[in-house]
Design an enzyme around this catalytic site. Sequence first.
Site, PDB file in Angstrom:
ATOM      1  N   SER A   1      25.267  43.389  46.508  1.00  0.00           N
ATOM      2  CA  SER A   1      25.016  44.420  45.497  1.00  0.00           C
ATOM      3  C   SER A   1      24.187  43.801  44.384  1.00  0.00           C
ATOM      4  O   SER A   1      24.491  42.726  43.875  1.00  0.00           O
ATOM      5  CB  SER A   1      26.322  45.026  44.980  1.00  0.00           C
ATOM      6  OG  SER A   1      27.219  44.023  44.589  1.00  0.00           O
TER       7      SER A   1
ATOM      8  N   GLY B   1      23.376  45.330  41.464  1.00  0.00           N
ATOM      9  CA  GLY B   1      23.535  46.123  40.239  1.00  0.00           C
ATOM     10  C   GLY B   1      22.693  47.378  40.303  1.00  0.00           C
ATOM     11  O   GLY B   1      22.640  48.033  41.346  1.00  0.00           O
TER      12      GLY B   1
ATOM     13  N   GLY C   1      20.425  48.404  43.371  1.00  0.00           N
ATOM     14  CA  GLY C   1      20.900  48.880  44.667  1.00  0.00           C
ATOM     15  C   GLY C   1      21.499  47.788  45.522  1.00  0.00           C
ATOM     16  O   GLY C   1      22.175  46.889  45.019  1.00  0.00           O
TER      17      GLY C   1
ATOM     18  N   GLY D   1      30.983  48.871  42.760  1.00  0.00           N
ATOM     19  CA  GLY D   1      31.016  47.997  43.936  1.00  0.00           C
ATOM     20  C   GLY D   1      32.080  48.424  44.934  1.00  0.00           C
ATOM     21  O   GLY D   1      31.874  48.343  46.149  1.00  0.00           O
ATOM     22  N   ASP D   2      33.214  48.903  44.419  1.00  0.00           N
ATOM     23  CA  ASP D   2      34.283  49.356  45.306  1.00  0.00           C
ATOM     24  C   ASP D   2      33.854  50.619  46.056  1.00  0.00           C
ATOM     25  O   ASP D   2      34.203  50.804  47.221  1.00  0.00           O
ATOM     26  CB  ASP D   2      35.568  49.617  44.504  1.00  0.00           C
ATOM     27  CG  ASP D   2      36.033  48.360  43.759  1.00  0.00           C
ATOM     28  OD1 ASP D   2      35.767  47.241  44.250  1.00  0.00           O
ATOM     29  OD2 ASP D   2      36.644  48.501  42.690  1.00  0.00           O
TER      30      ASP D   2
END
Lengths: 306, 306
Positions: free
Chosen positions: B214, B216, B219, B245-246
């Site tokens: 990831s 941020g 993408g 992120g989850d």
Amino acid sequence: MILTVTLNTALDLTYRVERLVPHSSHRVTTVAERPGGKGLNVARVLTALGHEVTVTGFVGGATGEAVREGLSGVRDALFGVSGATRRTVAVVDSASGDTTQLNEPGPLIAPPEWSAFLASYEQLLGSASAVALCGSLPPGVPVGAYAHLVRVARAAGVPVLLDTSGEPLRRGIAARPDIVKPNADELAELTGSWDPLPAARAARRRGAHAVVASLGPEGLLAATPEGSWQAAPPERVAGNPTGAGDSAVAALLSGLVTGEPWPRRLASAVALSAATVLAPAAGEFDASAYASFVDKVTVHRHADAA
Amino acid sequence: MILTVTLNTALDLTYRVERLVPHSSHRVTTVAERPGGKGLNVARVLTALGHEVTVTGFVGGATGEAVREGLSGVRDALFGVSGATRRTVAVVDSASGDTTQLNEPGPLIAPPEWSAFLASYEQLLGSASAVALCGSLPPGVPVGAYAHLVRVARAAGVPVLLDTSGEPLRRGIAARPDIVKPNADELAELTGSWDPLPAARAARRRGAHAVVASLGPEGLLAATPEGSWQAAPPERVAGNPTGAGDSAVAALLSGLVTGEPWPRRLASAVALSAATVLAPAAGEFDASAYASFVDKVTVHRHADAA
């Protein structure tokens, strides 16, 4: 027994972090958790001084359960409510010891919960030798709550000490409590004066029989019907001042129920406060420091007011 | 069902204050409380996407009870331990929205508790179509815990996604998980490279079948056996990135169990992350933003590695 009332009990958390930096992420290295709220702290110290103590006020939710489980040596007459007891978080920087405090507001107390509490309070007063009304009001409790609790105690012939601030203090003082214990800020807010002796005397004129103002490291100043005194600790102590005011309240109550003269009460209160600052855990006191300080506190009598 | 493992569950508290000033006292204006820990967040999003989800990991104490009571729509296979579930506190400045995070370490897990958990984990895998291993390890759990859990899942033929950091990630990746989802920092810490594509490919060589990094607001970047892709959101979104992120992990798992091709999985994951940033509450997503973003994510294929 001595009754302490904590309407806004708390689960006090102490977090140690390396250094608190706003807008970043911190690993908490140690967590301490214990019952809090001024009246519960006062009760803990009174118990250590050998008094029988009953605690009342509101508790609820999982945090309230944790508060109840953490009580020891006191009779638990806390009153269960549907809202959850608040938390307070003290974030201590490991290196400097500087503390950042975060206080949740507390649960919303419903009118029937307040009425039911009042009935239980009246009953508890029946076996109380003194009562302390301590701390902030949770949402939903009327701002005149302490004024009412003071009147009920006085009608029951139970001496009452009030330790709160702002509008609840302003209203409570008019109900003529036996003792109020503001700090310098609270006293100035109440009276408009930053000069402690005239301010304490002004607070007496608003209704309190005796006013004991805590002046931080300078000790205590008392304006009472028997005269005015200033009591200072024998030395400047460094440490954690959390709970020092609550220890002073405990000593004042202890002196009240045992009928000690004011100078002796003030010496005990100043020594116990200083011994609390010295103790490693917030709200506990260093018993040997207390014993050594109590005879070394200087108590100075002020000339009577004009 | 999809199984999510959260060894270090948390009771997540969000405090709003006017502005956090170190070494002063703050009145918290609002308090929000909900179950936390990456795997529980992933489970919440998977449930919203229509999947059947079982959650496991450790819970204990009053905070653990509060976590269990806050779960909804998932099967609770959490494992009770004698220590208390940690809290995390996010302190949000009301004006700016800037957040200061305080994370408790978590309870000490005793060796018999870890062994008993392993037996229950193996049994849960029997009915799992995929498993996600998420977040930090509580004290007492061996640093090679995730490596072991990956091996057990692979032996049971259950595809496994690993989302952790530091040494647990380094060891876990060597056990050949199907997917790892580091962020840019975690990937750099693991591989020594801040260039995401070579770093992701290096992480694959360490054992992960697919690496989804990831980046941020930029993408996701994926290095997989079928090729490498970069997926970017259609617009920069402003909001609370907690849980983004989850949400990406949830989308990747959803795509894994439904057999979607990688570009589609990545588009879903990027759209869901962006929709999570837009939602007012941390860890929830704006469903209409998700629906509108998912076909507008740009997915670019990288040339195959030399």
